[in-house]
Design a protein around this motif. Structure first.
Motif, PDB file in Angstrom:
ATOM      1  N   UNK A   2       0.828  -1.202   0.000  1.00 15.20           N
ATOM      2  CA  UNK A   2       0.000   0.000   0.000  1.00 15.20           C
ATOM      3  C   UNK A   2       0.861   1.250   0.000  1.00 15.20           C
ATOM      4  N   UNK A   3       0.250   2.346  -0.358  1.00 10.95           N
ATOM      5  CA  UNK A   3       0.978   3.614  -0.437  1.00 10.95           C
ATOM      6  C   UNK A   3       1.527   4.018   0.926  1.00 10.95           C
ATOM      7  N   UNK A   4       0.790   3.735   1.999  1.00 13.37           N
ATOM      8  CA  UNK A   4       1.264   4.104   3.336  1.00 13.37           C
ATOM      9  C   UNK A   4       2.573   3.394   3.670  1.00 13.37           C
ATOM     10  N   UNK A   5       2.687   2.155   3.249  1.00 13.66           N
ATOM     11  CA  UNK A   5       3.926   1.402   3.493  1.00 13.66           C
ATOM     12  C   UNK A   5       5.091   2.045   2.738  1.00 13.66           C
ATOM     13  N   UNK A   6       4.833   2.495   1.519  1.00 13.41           N
ATOM     14  CA  UNK A   6       5.862   3.181   0.730  1.00 13.41           C
ATOM     15  C   UNK A   6       6.263   4.496   1.389  1.00 13.41           C
ATOM     16  N   UNK A   7       5.285   5.206   1.908  1.00 17.45           N
ATOM     17  CA  UNK A   7       5.570   6.475   2.575  1.00 17.45           C
ATOM     18  C   UNK A   7       6.420   6.234   3.821  1.00 17.45           C
ATOM     19  N   UNK A  59       3.315   5.417 -11.774  1.00 22.90           N
ATOM     20  CA  UNK A  59       2.387   4.390 -12.182  1.00 22.90           C
ATOM     21  C   UNK A  59       3.210   3.202 -12.669  1.00 22.90           C
ATOM     22  N   UNK A  60       2.987   2.033 -12.070  1.00 26.19           N
ATOM     23  CA  UNK A  60       3.781   0.857 -12.399  1.00 26.19           C
ATOM     24  C   UNK A  60       2.848  -0.269 -12.838  1.00 26.19           C
ATOM     25  N   UNK A  61       3.150  -0.866 -13.992  1.00 23.43           N
ATOM     26  CA  UNK A  61       2.398  -2.012 -14.479  1.00 23.43           C
ATOM     27  C   UNK A  61       2.667  -3.195 -13.551  1.00 23.43           C
ATOM     28  N   UNK A  62       1.626  -3.786 -12.989  1.00 22.61           N
ATOM     29  CA  UNK A  62       1.778  -4.864 -12.014  1.00 22.61           C
ATOM     30  C   UNK A  62       2.340  -6.146 -12.625  1.00 22.61           C
ATOM     31  N   UNK A  65       6.096  -4.819 -14.180  1.00 21.22           N
ATOM     32  CA  UNK A  65       6.885  -3.900 -13.331  1.00 21.22           C
ATOM     33  C   UNK A  65       7.419  -2.711 -14.113  1.00 21.22           C
ATOM     34  N   UNK A  66       6.821  -2.400 -15.239  1.00 18.55           N
ATOM     35  CA  UNK A  66       7.225  -1.251 -16.028  1.00 18.55           C
ATOM     36  C   UNK A  66       6.735   0.012 -15.340  1.00 18.55           C
ATOM     37  N   UNK A  67       7.628   0.972 -15.187  1.00 20.96           N
ATOM     38  CA  UNK A  67       7.280   2.252 -14.580  1.00 20.96           C
ATOM     39  C   UNK A  67       6.879   3.223 -15.674  1.00 20.96           C
TER      40      UNK A  67
END
Length: 68
Positions: A2-7, A59-62, A65-67
């Motif tokens: 999740x985004x919170x984990x990245x933050x 934005x990353x393709x799941x 993994x392309x950014x």
């Protein structure tokens, strides 16, 4: 992830605490902490956080993994 984990990972990498980020955002530490623990951030909040951390949103393709 999740985004919170990245933050939170970004905060660790920058040797910052949630209180430091809250100060940059002029927001309450408890409110920010709750939002991060629940991973309940809207796009505007995410945008403000990444700007305060001097980061980008990507934005990353799941599948590949392309950014973008």
């Amino acid at each position: 992830m999740g985004i919170a984990k990245n933050i939170k990972k970004c905060l660790l990498d920058k040797n910052m605490k949630i209180s430091d980020l809250a100060s940059l955002l002029n927001t309450d530490v408890k409110a920010l902490s709750v939002k991060l623990s629940r991973d309940s951030l809207n796009y505007k909040s995410i945008e403000n956080i990444v700007n305060a951390l001097d980061c980008d949103i990507r934005l990353v393709d799941k599948k590949t993994n392309t950014i973008y």
